[in-house]
Design a protein around this motif. Structure first.
Motif, PDB file in Angstrom:
ATOM      1  N   ILE A 109       0.825  -1.210   0.000  1.00 44.60           N
ATOM      2  CA  ILE A 109       0.000   0.000   0.000  1.00 44.60           C
ATOM      3  C   ILE A 109       0.858   1.259   0.000  1.00 44.60           C
ATOM      4  CG2 ILE A 109      -1.696   1.325   1.326  1.00 44.60           C
ATOM      5  CD1 ILE A 109      -2.811  -1.309   2.365  1.00 44.60           C
ATOM      6  N   THR A 110       1.880   1.292   0.842  1.00 42.87           N
ATOM      7  CA  THR A 110       2.651   2.535   1.009  1.00 42.87           C
ATOM      8  C   THR A 110       3.978   2.546   0.264  1.00 42.87           C
ATOM      9  OG1 THR A 110       3.688   1.688   3.028  1.00 42.87           O
ATOM     10  CG2 THR A 110       1.623   2.930   3.275  1.00 42.87           C
ATOM     11  N   GLY A 111       4.420   1.373  -0.241  1.00 43.40           N
ATOM     12  CA  GLY A 111       5.700   1.338  -0.953  1.00 43.40           C
ATOM     13  C   GLY A 111       5.701   2.262  -2.160  1.00 43.40           C
ATOM     14  N   GLY A 120      -0.403  10.882  11.506  1.00 40.47           N
ATOM     15  CA  GLY A 120      -1.373   9.828  11.774  1.00 40.47           C
ATOM     16  C   GLY A 120      -1.779   9.084  10.521  1.00 40.47           C
ATOM     17  N   VAL A 121      -2.337   7.893  10.736  1.00 42.15           N
ATOM     18  CA  VAL A 121      -2.657   7.005   9.620  1.00 42.15           C
ATOM     19  C   VAL A 121      -3.713   7.610   8.698  1.00 42.15           C
ATOM     20  CG1 VAL A 121      -3.558   4.728   8.993  1.00 42.15           C
ATOM     21  CG2 VAL A 121      -2.037   4.969  10.959  1.00 42.15           C
ATOM     22  N   VAL A 122      -4.759   8.220   9.254  1.00 40.54           N
ATOM     23  CA  VAL A 122      -5.863   8.732   8.440  1.00 40.54           C
ATOM     24  C   VAL A 122      -5.375   9.767   7.435  1.00 40.54           C
ATOM     25  CG1 VAL A 122      -8.043   9.996   8.487  1.00 40.54           C
ATOM     26  CG2 VAL A 122      -7.580   8.268  10.231  1.00 40.54           C
ATOM     27  N   GLU A 123      -4.633  10.742   7.915  1.00 41.27           N
ATOM     28  CA  GLU A 123      -4.159  11.814   7.031  1.00 41.27           C
ATOM     29  C   GLU A 123      -3.108  11.311   6.050  1.00 41.27           C
ATOM     30  OE1 GLU A 123      -2.514  16.430   7.429  1.00 41.27           O
ATOM     31  OE2 GLU A 123      -3.387  15.382   9.150  1.00 41.27           O
ATOM     32  N   ARG A 124      -2.226  10.440   6.511  1.00 37.84           N
ATOM     33  CA  ARG A 124      -1.189   9.916   5.617  1.00 37.84           C
ATOM     34  C   ARG A 124      -1.810   9.115   4.479  1.00 37.84           C
ATOM     35  NH1 ARG A 124       1.131   6.114   8.284  1.00 37.84           N
ATOM     36  NH2 ARG A 124       2.694   5.749   6.672  1.00 37.84           N
ATOM     37  N   MET A 125      -2.743   8.228   4.805  1.00 37.82           N
ATOM     38  CA  MET A 125      -3.365   7.414   3.773  1.00 37.82           C
ATOM     39  C   MET A 125      -4.191   8.258   2.808  1.00 37.82           C
ATOM     40  SD  MET A 125      -2.435   4.268   4.054  1.00 37.82           S
ATOM     41  CE  MET A 125      -1.542   3.247   5.234  1.00 37.82           C
ATOM     42  N   ARG A 126      -4.872   9.281   3.335  1.00 33.20           N
ATOM     43  CA  ARG A 126      -5.657  10.163   2.464  1.00 33.20           C
ATOM     44  C   ARG A 126      -4.778  10.810   1.402  1.00 33.20           C
ATOM     45  NH1 ARG A 126      -7.279  13.992   5.896  1.00 33.20           N
ATOM     46  NH2 ARG A 126      -9.056  12.789   6.631  1.00 33.20           N
ATOM     47  N   SER A 127      -3.529  11.091   1.757  1.00 37.49           N
ATOM     48  CA  SER A 127      -2.635  11.765   0.807  1.00 37.49           C
ATOM     49  C   SER A 127      -2.287  10.902  -0.402  1.00 37.49           C
ATOM     50  CB  SER A 127      -1.354  12.201   1.518  1.00 37.49           C
ATOM     51  OG  SER A 127      -0.517  11.086   1.795  1.00 37.49           O
ATOM     52  N   ILE A 128      -2.474   9.574  -0.270  1.00 39.63           N
ATOM     53  CA  ILE A 128      -2.205   8.689  -1.416  1.00 39.63           C
ATOM     54  C   ILE A 128      -3.497   8.087  -1.955  1.00 39.63           C
ATOM     55  CG2 ILE A 128       0.155   8.167  -0.687  1.00 39.63           C
ATOM     56  CD1 ILE A 128      -0.869   5.460   0.360  1.00 39.63           C
ATOM     57  N   GLY A 129      -4.617   8.733  -1.632  1.00 41.81           N
ATOM     58  CA  GLY A 129      -5.893   8.318  -2.185  1.00 41.81           C
ATOM     59  C   GLY A 129      -6.595   7.186  -1.461  1.00 41.81           C
ATOM     60  N   VAL A 130      -6.142   6.839  -0.264  1.00 45.02           N
ATOM     61  CA  VAL A 130      -6.767   5.780   0.519  1.00 45.02           C
ATOM     62  C   VAL A 130      -7.629   6.429   1.606  1.00 45.02           C
ATOM     63  CG1 VAL A 130      -6.395   3.801   2.032  1.00 45.02           C
ATOM     64  CG2 VAL A 130      -4.865   4.187   0.081  1.00 45.02           C
TER      65      VAL A 130
END
Length: 252
Positions: free
Chosen positions: A156-158, A174-184
């Protein structure tokens, strides 16, 4: 009296004497042998009773010295709430910060760590699939208050700027904001709390005694498609934290 109830009865009698002030804070209790004679029980029963009070935070054992009345520690409330996250964001300001809330942390990440079977099951991946594994030590006013071990699938993050949770443009967000930045898009968080006893490693890191009560929280975060994107094991010392879950009520 059944053997199991016997040590609990002795523990309650000792607890009452401690709370009444018979022994002052920092004072050494009489020897186990003497107390065993006083209560007319075996030394093993007395040992279990004292161990119970050590776990409860009333006593502390000092190697080669004896057992002492422990200095009381303030037990602060730790609220886990989706509502609070929505209201305040990932980092509350100093005027709104909960007393004793973690205000700093140390972390160490490793990339390309094969997922152990239990972690793979939680992440819905195959055992041995590569992950980013991060260990955290959270501090409040310089005191360790929580440990956490996080796993994120490298699939997912690689090859993205957020592959390391505490480095890059969104470090510490945090996980929510980090994942949002890659469209998750994160849709839900599942937490499973379980009581446990501190291991030697956990006790050393948290500054508590081996066998002290801790709360272990198994957390898994899912995206909008129901895919697990992160799972973590958190360890919170019961002697310092009262964990409270806050829920909203759906309006008709």
């Amino acid at each position: 009296m059944p053997r199991e109830a016997q040590y609990l009865a002795v523990a309650e009698k000792l607890r009452a004497r401690i709370l009444s002030g018979e022994w002052e804070i920092g004072e050494r209790l009489p020897s186990r042998a003497r107390l065993a004679v006083e209560y007319e029980v075996g030394r093993n029963v007395l040992q279990r009773a004292m161990n119970r009070l050590i776990i409860d935070g009333l006593l502390e054992g000092r190697a080669g010295s004896g057992t002492y009345v422990r200095t009381p520690r303030e037990r602060l409330r730790l609220v886990r709430s989706r509502l609070r996250h929505r209201r305040e964001g990932s980092r509350p300001g100093p005027d709104r910060r909960e007393r004793g809330r973690a205000d700093a942390w140390d972390s160490h990440s490793q990339v390309r760590v094969p997922a152990p079977e239990p972690i793979a099951e939680r992440l819905a991946i195959s055992p041995g699939d590569l992950c980013v594994n991060t260990h955290y030590e959270f501090l409040a006013d310089g005191q360790p208050v929580q440990l956490s071990e996080s796993w994120e699938p490298l699939a997912i993050t690689g090859e993205t700027p957020i592959v390391l949770p505490e480095m890059g443009p969104l470090a510490g967000k945090g996980v929510v904001e980090r994942m949002r930045s890659i469209g998750v898009v994160i849709s839900r968080v599942v937490e499973v709390p379980r009581p446990a006893r501190a291991t030697q490693v956990q006790a050393n890191l948290l500054g508590i005694s081996v066998g002290d009560l801790v709360l272990q929280i198994e957390r898994t975060i899912f995206d909008a498609d129901g895919r697990p994107v992160e799972t973590a094991d958190m360890v919170i010392p019961d002697v310092r934290r009262e964990v409270v879950y806050e829920f909203g009520v759906d309006r008709p």
